[in-house]
Structures are given as structure tokens and as C-alpha cells.
Scaffold this active site. Structure first.
Site, PDB file in Angstrom:
ATOM      1  N   ASP A   1       0.842  -1.200   0.000  1.00  0.00           N
ATOM      2  CA  ASP A   1       0.000   0.000   0.000  1.00  0.00           C
ATOM      3  C   ASP A   1       0.878   1.251   0.000  1.00  0.00           C
ATOM      4  O   ASP A   1       1.219   1.778  -1.047  1.00  0.00           O
ATOM      5  CB  ASP A   1      -0.949  -0.025   1.195  1.00  0.00           C
TER       6      ASP A   1
ATOM      7  N   ASP B   1       1.739   6.075   6.737  1.00  0.00           N
ATOM      8  CA  ASP B   1       0.415   6.677   6.877  1.00  0.00           C
ATOM      9  C   ASP B   1       0.284   7.260   8.279  1.00  0.00           C
ATOM     10  O   ASP B   1       0.546   6.564   9.269  1.00  0.00           O
ATOM     11  CB  ASP B   1      -0.692   5.641   6.669  1.00  0.00           C
TER      12      ASP B   1
ATOM     13  N   ARG C   1       2.450  11.342  -3.463  1.00  0.00           N
ATOM     14  CA  ARG C   1       2.284  11.421  -2.005  1.00  0.00           C
ATOM     15  C   ARG C   1       3.619  11.561  -1.276  1.00  0.00           C
ATOM     16  O   ARG C   1       4.009  10.690  -0.501  1.00  0.00           O
ATOM     17  CB  ARG C   1       1.520  10.206  -1.478  1.00  0.00           C
TER      18      ARG C   1
END
Length: 392
Positions: A214, A218, A270
Site C-alpha cells: 500500500d 500513513d 504522495r
């Protein structure tokens, strides 16, 4: 007699000069060397890497953090438990003493974890790290890879330093030892290298992260007061997500410092992507991207300061991306201050308005240096090679 007296005075003078030289010249040389080394290191590294005996004083590292995490001194003290990982195996519900999970999840209190030797640790399920825990991989080559990886869940005062984390995979629901040392149910995990959930005062420094299912990092569900420094992020589509989702308004209080990191090669997007909160992104090296480097939605605030953005040879040259979330357009504040752009890179800044300041406290503050020094400051990003007889 006159000749003898003259010679005596000469030799006494010479001896005095020799004594002065013996006392002061080594110190002068050391000072010069420290200055030279200091020019190659950022402020975090200068704090501990110049000490050749850092192994005897590992917990000194806790005094070296900057940015929103502040100093990590709450994680050290006379009651500090020093724990050594000797066994790379893993049992998610009944971990053995000597394993990483036993030190990071079972033991409660202030725990400083080091590793006996080089290790490849394949976690059976996500490792949930207790509050006031430092995982310190300096001096050895530690990989956490090829299955589950790290989660900082409802905890505070955690340091992750000097670990290679890669090829992390999604996990189905199951049971695991929680951060309070008790077995708890854990839902589905997406396959991030490090995931923060409702965590605060976290410092992630000098790790190498890549090739996860993924993302690499995070920061979600109200996590705040985070410093992400000196890491090497590479070979990844989605690198760093700050903010859980567009509807999670609690992330408006999120404050993140991203400093001295190396992004790339082969990163897509990101770096970071920000929702709701505030990020101070400073003195980082961006070695290309595919879609974008920095993105956001839901009114985030960003101060991009003295970063070096090197655009890819082909594809998008624009650093930023914005997702419109409101009928009248999203209300973000993206500002670029003293950044440098190479190979055609460009940064779409917010027109008008103020440049959001980090408003650091005294213990959080650091000096953002000129962008000309970014290559030098990020030269040592990622895990460090530390020999047994010298500095890192």
C-alpha cells in the site's frame, strides 16, 4: 656564563612552547574536524554522530529530535529498560522473550530496544508498539520485511530509528498483542511499512522504506506532533499519507514536520499527500516523481521550505496536486519559500494570503538552511552504516 644563561632561557622558552602545543593543538585539530564533519551533517546528526562512543550512550539519541515531535526525553531516564533482540522469530499472540514483539508490545514502561546482530524479521502480524518505546537498529543491519510491518496504535512517545522496512503485505483480521501487552483483535491491514493511528509525539528517523503493497508511511485518525526525518523513501507508488480521509475532520489538528528526507528514485506520488492538517516540509531532496510530489485536499496547510525538487525527465514537471472538494473549490494554503527547482520543476503556490508558520516551541525549533546544502544534508538519509570501531 652569559652564554649558558642565554641557552637556558632559550630551552625553557622552547619547552613552554612544546607544552602549549601539546595541550592546545589536538583540541584545535579536533575542533576543526568537528566543524568539517558538522558541515556534512544536519542538526539531528550532529547531535549524536560525532560521538564515537554513541553505543555506550544510545539513549542520548532522544535529545536530538527536532520539529513537532520535540525532544523525546520522556522516553528515557533512570527507569529506562534496556532490551536486546536476540531472536528474529515472531508469535503475534504469545511472543517469546528475546523477540522484537516481546520488547515492543509486552514490556510496559520506558523501553530502549537494540539488536544483538544482523536480522531479517518476518512479522506474522502487525507489530503494535507500546508507548515510551524506542526501536534502535543502529550498528546492525535489521530488515522488517516480506509480510506484516509496524503499527503505532493509540500510543505516544515512540522512536523508530535505523530499520529497513520493505515488501510489507496486506493482512486479514486476526489477534495480536496490543500496545498494552494484552491480546486484542486487529482488523484488516492494508500493507503499509509504518502506520500511525491516533498516535502522538512520534519520531521516525534514519529508516529505509520501499516496495510495500500500500504505502510507506500513513499518519491517520487524529495523530499529531510527528517528526519524519532523515529517511530514504524509494521504489513506491504511494509514499506518505497525512490524514485519514476527507471526512475525518479531527485531522485538522494534525501537525507534521518532514525534514532531511530523500524521496526517490522511482516514487510516484504522495511525498506527502495532506488532508485537513498542517505540514512543514523542509530541506528534503526530491529525486523525481510521476504524478506529483506534494498533494492535498480538504483545506490543508503546507509550508514547503528550502527543498530541492528535481523534476523527472519526462512526464509531469509540476510539484503539486490539489483535489477539489468543495463546490467553490478547495481552500488550501500551499506555499513555497526558498525552494529550488531543477530540470523544469514548478510549484503552483496559493495566491495571496499568509504563509503558514510552524510556530515551533523552543525545543521543537530548528534552523532551515539554504537549499544549496540540501544534497549534503540528505547524503546520509536512510539507515546508516556503523562500524564497530568508529562513528556512524
Amino acid at each position: 656564563m652569559a652564554s649558558y644563561g642565554t641557552n637556558s632561557i632559550f630551552w625553557r622558552f622552547s619547552l613552554a612552547i612544546m607544552i602549549i602545543a601539546t595541550i592546545f593543538i589536538p583540541n584545535l585539530c579536533l575542533a576543526k574536524q568537528t566543524k568539517i564533519n558538522g558541515l556534512k551533517m544536519n542538526v539531528i546528526d550532529q547531535c549524536w554522530r560525532l560521538n564515537s562512543e554513541w553505543r555506550k550512550h544510545r539513549s542520548q539519541l532522544a535529545t536530538c529530535s527536532v520539529g513537532y515531535a520535540g525532544k523525546m526525553i520522556n522516553s528515557i531516564g533512570k527507569d529506562l529498560i534496556r532490551y536486546k533482540v536476540t531472536d528474529p522469530s515472531d508469535d503475534p499472540t504469545n511472543p517469546k522473550p528475546g523477540t522484537l514483539r516481546y520488547g515492543a508490545s509486552v514490556i510496559q514502561g520506558k523501553v530502549w530496544i537494540k539488536f544483538q546482530r544482523d536480522m531479517h524479521i518476518k512479522l506474522e502480524r502487525s507489530l503494535l508498539i507500546s508507548s515510551f518505546t524506542a526501536i534502535d537498529g543502529r550498528g546492525v543491519n535489521v530488515h522488517i520485511a516480506d509480510n506484516a510491518c509496524l503499527m503505532i496504535f493509540k500510543t505516544t512517545n515512540v522512536i523508530i530509528h535505523g530499520i529497513r522496512i520493505h515488501h510489507c503485505k496486506a493482512q486479514s483480521p486476526g489477534e495480536v498483542v496490543g500496545p498494552d501487552g494484552k491480546v486484542i483483535p486487529l482488523g484488516k491491514v492494508d500493507g503499509d511499512a509504518i502506520r500511525l493511528v491516533t498516535a502522538s509525539k512520534i519520531w521516525i528517523d534514519h529508516n529505509t522504506l520501499y516496495d510495500c503493497q500500500d504505502g510507506l508511511l500513513d499518519v491517520t485518525r487524529g495523530s499529531t506532533d510527528i517528526t519524519i526525518s532523515n529517511n530514504w523513501f524509494r521504489n513506491q507508488d504511494k509514499v506518505m499519507l497525512l490524514g485519514h480521509d476527507d471526512g475525518y475532520v479531527r485531522d485538522q489538528n494534525m501537525k507534521i514536520t518532514v525534514v532531511y528526507n530523500h524521496f526517490g528514485p522511482n516514487c510516484n506520488q504522495r511525498m506527502p499527500r495532506i488532508r485537513h492538517g498542517y505540514a512543514h516540509v523542509a530541506n528534503n531532496l526530491y529525486q523525481g516523481w510521476v504524478q506529483y510530489a506534494i498533494g492535498g485536499s480538504m483545506g490543508p496547510s503546507l509550508k514547503s521550505e528550502a527543498n530541492l525538487f528535481i523534476a523527472p525527465t519526462t512526464g509531469s514537471k509540476e510539484v503539486t496536486w490539489r483535489k477539489a472538494s468543495y463546490k467553490d473549490g478547495d481552500k488550501w494554503e500551499f506555499h513555497s519559500v526558498r525552494d529550488a527547482f531543477e530540470n523544469g520543476a514548478s510549484f503552483k503556490v496559493t495566491k495571496g494570503g499568509r504563509v503558514p508558520k510552524p510556530n515551533y516551541s523552543k525545543e521543537q525549533y530548528f534552523n532551515v538552511v539554504d537549499v544549496k546544502s540540501v544534497r549534503s544534508l540528505t547524503r546520509w538519509s536512510g539507515t546508516l552504516r556503523c562500524s564497530k570501531t568508529s562513528r556512524c
